[in-house]
Design a protein around this motif. Sequence first.
Motif, PDB file in Angstrom:
ATOM      1  N   PHE A   8       0.935  -1.165   0.022  1.00 26.95           N
ATOM      2  CA  PHE A   8       0.048  -0.268  -0.123  1.00 26.95           C
ATOM      3  C   PHE A   8       0.890   1.326  -0.071  1.00 26.95           C
ATOM      4  CE2 PHE A   8       0.472  -1.893   4.228  1.00 26.95           C
ATOM      5  CZ  PHE A   8       1.237  -1.053   4.737  1.00 26.95           C
ATOM      6  N   ALA A   9       0.360   2.158  -0.282  1.00 26.30           N
ATOM      7  CA  ALA A   9       1.142   3.614  -0.670  1.00 26.30           C
ATOM      8  C   ALA A   9       1.363   4.138   0.756  1.00 26.30           C
ATOM      9  CB  ALA A   9       0.558   4.608  -1.381  1.00 26.30           C
ATOM     10  N   VAL A  10       2.555   4.572   1.197  1.00 26.76           N
ATOM     11  CA  VAL A  10       2.629   5.185   2.471  1.00 26.76           C
ATOM     12  C   VAL A  10       3.199   6.564   2.078  1.00 26.76           C
ATOM     13  CG1 VAL A  10       4.360   5.370   4.563  1.00 26.76           C
ATOM     14  CG2 VAL A  10       3.478   3.185   3.540  1.00 26.76           C
ATOM     15  N   GLU A  11       2.340   7.620   2.332  1.00 26.27           N
ATOM     16  CA  GLU A  11       2.350   8.710   1.854  1.00 26.27           C
ATOM     17  C   GLU A  11       2.087   9.980   3.199  1.00 26.27           C
ATOM     18  OE1 GLU A  11      -0.190   9.245  -1.257  1.00 26.27           O
ATOM     19  OE2 GLU A  11       1.250   8.215  -2.698  1.00 26.27           O
ATOM     20  N   ILE A  12       2.941  10.933   3.230  1.00 23.96           N
ATOM     21  CA  ILE A  12       2.359  12.092   4.311  1.00 23.96           C
ATOM     22  C   ILE A  12       1.284  12.780   3.433  1.00 23.96           C
ATOM     23  CG2 ILE A  12       3.131  14.295   5.435  1.00 23.96           C
ATOM     24  CD1 ILE A  12       6.010  13.038   5.238  1.00 23.96           C
ATOM     25  N   PRO A  13       0.112  12.888   4.041  1.00 24.76           N
ATOM     26  CA  PRO A  13      -0.972  13.571   3.461  1.00 24.76           C
ATOM     27  C   PRO A  13      -0.745  15.246   3.508  1.00 24.76           C
ATOM     28  CG  PRO A  13      -1.577  12.743   5.950  1.00 24.76           C
ATOM     29  CD  PRO A  13      -0.147  12.392   5.432  1.00 24.76           C
ATOM     30  N   ASN A  14      -1.411  15.762   2.437  1.00 25.15           N
ATOM     31  CA  ASN A  14      -1.326  17.048   2.355  1.00 25.15           C
ATOM     32  C   ASN A  14      -2.376  17.714   3.295  1.00 25.15           C
ATOM     33  OD1 ASN A  14      -3.796  17.076   0.844  1.00 25.15           O
ATOM     34  ND2 ASN A  14      -2.597  16.877  -0.898  1.00 25.15           N
ATOM     35  N   GLU A  15      -2.606  19.132   3.167  1.00 28.46           N
ATOM     36  CA  GLU A  15      -3.450  19.733   3.976  1.00 28.46           C
ATOM     37  C   GLU A  15      -4.820  19.401   3.678  1.00 28.46           C
ATOM     38  OE1 GLU A  15      -2.769  21.585   6.588  1.00 28.46           O
ATOM     39  OE2 GLU A  15      -0.651  20.888   6.313  1.00 28.46           O
ATOM     40  N   ILE A  16      -5.202  19.260   2.369  1.00 32.87           N
ATOM     41  CA  ILE A  16      -6.610  19.070   1.852  1.00 32.87           C
ATOM     42  C   ILE A  16      -7.125  17.629   2.515  1.00 32.87           C
ATOM     43  CG2 ILE A  16      -8.066  18.333   0.121  1.00 32.87           C
ATOM     44  CD1 ILE A  16      -6.536  20.688  -1.576  1.00 32.87           C
ATOM     45  N   THR A  17      -6.032  16.609   2.189  1.00 34.58           N
ATOM     46  CA  THR A  17      -6.679  15.354   2.986  1.00 34.58           C
ATOM     47  C   THR A  17      -6.535  15.557   4.473  1.00 34.58           C
ATOM     48  OG1 THR A  17      -5.097  14.484   1.029  1.00 34.58           O
ATOM     49  CG2 THR A  17      -5.646  13.024   2.929  1.00 34.58           C
ATOM     50  N   LEU A  18      -5.517  16.203   5.161  1.00 26.55           N
ATOM     51  CA  LEU A  18      -5.688  16.374   6.499  1.00 26.55           C
ATOM     52  C   LEU A  18      -6.926  16.795   7.126  1.00 26.55           C
ATOM     53  CD1 LEU A  18      -2.216  17.141   7.431  1.00 26.55           C
ATOM     54  CD2 LEU A  18      -3.022  15.099   7.946  1.00 26.55           C
ATOM     55  N   ALA A  19      -7.363  17.770   6.321  1.00 25.18           N
ATOM     56  CA  ALA A  19      -8.868  18.517   6.694  1.00 25.18           C
ATOM     57  C   ALA A  19      -9.964  17.352   6.545  1.00 25.18           C
ATOM     58  CB  ALA A  19      -8.933  19.986   5.972  1.00 25.18           C
TER      59      ALA A  19
ATOM     60  N   ILE B 165      -9.646  14.281   6.686  1.00 23.07           N
ATOM     61  CA  ILE B 165      -9.691  13.296   7.841  1.00 23.07           C
ATOM     62  C   ILE B 165     -10.230  13.581   8.948  1.00 23.07           C
ATOM     63  CG2 ILE B 165      -8.029  11.953   9.209  1.00 23.07           C
ATOM     64  CD1 ILE B 165      -6.521  11.736   6.647  1.00 23.07           C
ATOM     65  N   ALA B 166      -9.882  14.934   9.411  1.00 21.70           N
ATOM     66  CA  ALA B 166     -10.305  15.826  10.519  1.00 21.70           C
ATOM     67  C   ALA B 166     -12.012  15.802  10.293  1.00 21.70           C
ATOM     68  CB  ALA B 166      -9.729  16.935  10.884  1.00 21.70           C
ATOM     69  N   GLU B 167     -12.389  16.127   9.350  1.00 25.45           N
ATOM     70  CA  GLU B 167     -13.782  16.403   9.024  1.00 25.45           C
ATOM     71  C   GLU B 167     -14.446  14.929   9.126  1.00 25.45           C
ATOM     72  OE1 GLU B 167     -16.944  17.499   5.707  1.00 25.45           O
ATOM     73  OE2 GLU B 167     -15.043  18.427   5.592  1.00 25.45           O
ATOM     74  N   ALA B 168     -14.065  13.924   8.747  1.00 25.68           N
ATOM     75  CA  ALA B 168     -14.680  12.568   8.644  1.00 25.68           C
ATOM     76  C   ALA B 168     -14.536  11.725  10.243  1.00 25.68           C
ATOM     77  CB  ALA B 168     -13.796  11.469   7.711  1.00 25.68           C
ATOM     78  N   GLU B 169     -13.762  12.355  10.838  1.00 25.94           N
ATOM     79  CA  GLU B 169     -13.474  11.824  12.431  1.00 25.94           C
ATOM     80  C   GLU B 169     -14.452  12.511  13.371  1.00 25.94           C
ATOM     81  OE1 GLU B 169      -9.547  11.917  12.941  1.00 25.94           O
ATOM     82  OE2 GLU B 169      -8.946  10.006  12.286  1.00 25.94           O
ATOM     83  N   ASP B 170     -15.129  13.556  12.595  1.00 23.27           N
ATOM     84  CA  ASP B 170     -16.102  14.542  13.599  1.00 23.27           C
ATOM     85  C   ASP B 170     -17.401  14.485  13.017  1.00 23.27           C
ATOM     86  OD1 ASP B 170     -17.451  16.317  15.367  1.00 23.27           O
ATOM     87  OD2 ASP B 170     -16.242  17.950  14.764  1.00 23.27           O
ATOM     88  N   PRO B 171     -18.325  13.684  13.361  1.00 19.02           N
ATOM     89  CA  PRO B 171     -19.586  13.381  12.844  1.00 19.02           C
ATOM     90  C   PRO B 171     -20.307  14.731  12.793  1.00 19.02           C
ATOM     91  CG  PRO B 171     -19.205  11.653  14.447  1.00 19.02           C
ATOM     92  CD  PRO B 171     -18.066  12.529  14.499  1.00 19.02           C
ATOM     93  N   GLU B 172     -20.164  15.631  13.503  1.00 22.23           N
ATOM     94  CA  GLU B 172     -20.945  16.869  13.818  1.00 22.23           C
ATOM     95  C   GLU B 172     -20.872  17.796  12.685  1.00 22.23           C
ATOM     96  OE1 GLU B 172     -20.930  18.543  17.571  1.00 22.23           O
ATOM     97  OE2 GLU B 172     -21.442  16.743  18.437  1.00 22.23           O
ATOM     98  N   ARG B 173     -19.578  17.463  12.166  1.00 23.54           N
ATOM     99  CA  ARG B 173     -19.076  18.390  11.091  1.00 23.54           C
ATOM    100  C   ARG B 173     -19.636  17.778   9.492  1.00 23.54           C
ATOM    101  NH1 ARG B 173     -12.880  19.643  11.429  1.00 23.54           N
ATOM    102  NH2 ARG B 173     -13.628  20.566   9.516  1.00 23.54           N
ATOM    103  N   LEU B 174     -19.849  16.452   9.664  1.00 19.80           N
ATOM    104  CA  LEU B 174     -20.273  15.832   8.383  1.00 19.80           C
ATOM    105  C   LEU B 174     -21.442  16.423   7.909  1.00 19.80           C
ATOM    106  CD1 LEU B 174     -19.439  11.923   9.070  1.00 19.80           C
ATOM    107  CD2 LEU B 174     -18.128  13.954   7.700  1.00 19.80           C
ATOM    108  N   GLU B 175     -21.540  16.845   6.244  1.00 16.72           N
ATOM    109  CA  GLU B 175     -22.593  17.269   5.763  1.00 16.72           C
ATOM    110  C   GLU B 175     -23.549  16.137   5.200  1.00 16.72           C
ATOM    111  OE1 GLU B 175     -23.634  19.465   1.596  1.00 16.72           O
ATOM    112  OE2 GLU B 175     -21.574  19.674   2.510  1.00 16.72           O
TER     113      GLU B 175
END
Length: 85
Positions: A50-61, A63-73
Amino acid sequence: MKTQTTKVQARMSPNLKARAEEIFAELGITSTEAIRMLYQQVILRRGLPFAVEIPNEITLAAIAEAEDPERLETVDDIDVFLASL
């Protein structure tokens, strides 16, 4: 004739272990079988399977959104959702 084996040990958080083992159970495999599969794939691919990469800012955002159900649209209508894409 008895097959020789060797022991592999790894330290990880109990939460990580439990979450992974829940998925292994759904797949019908043990942790040992999952580790054995990983090692076999490393050998076959001559690297990680599998790919091992350092996520960019968009990906990090994302991930943070997906981990916070209250922020999910959410949407109640698939046509509305598809139109928004």
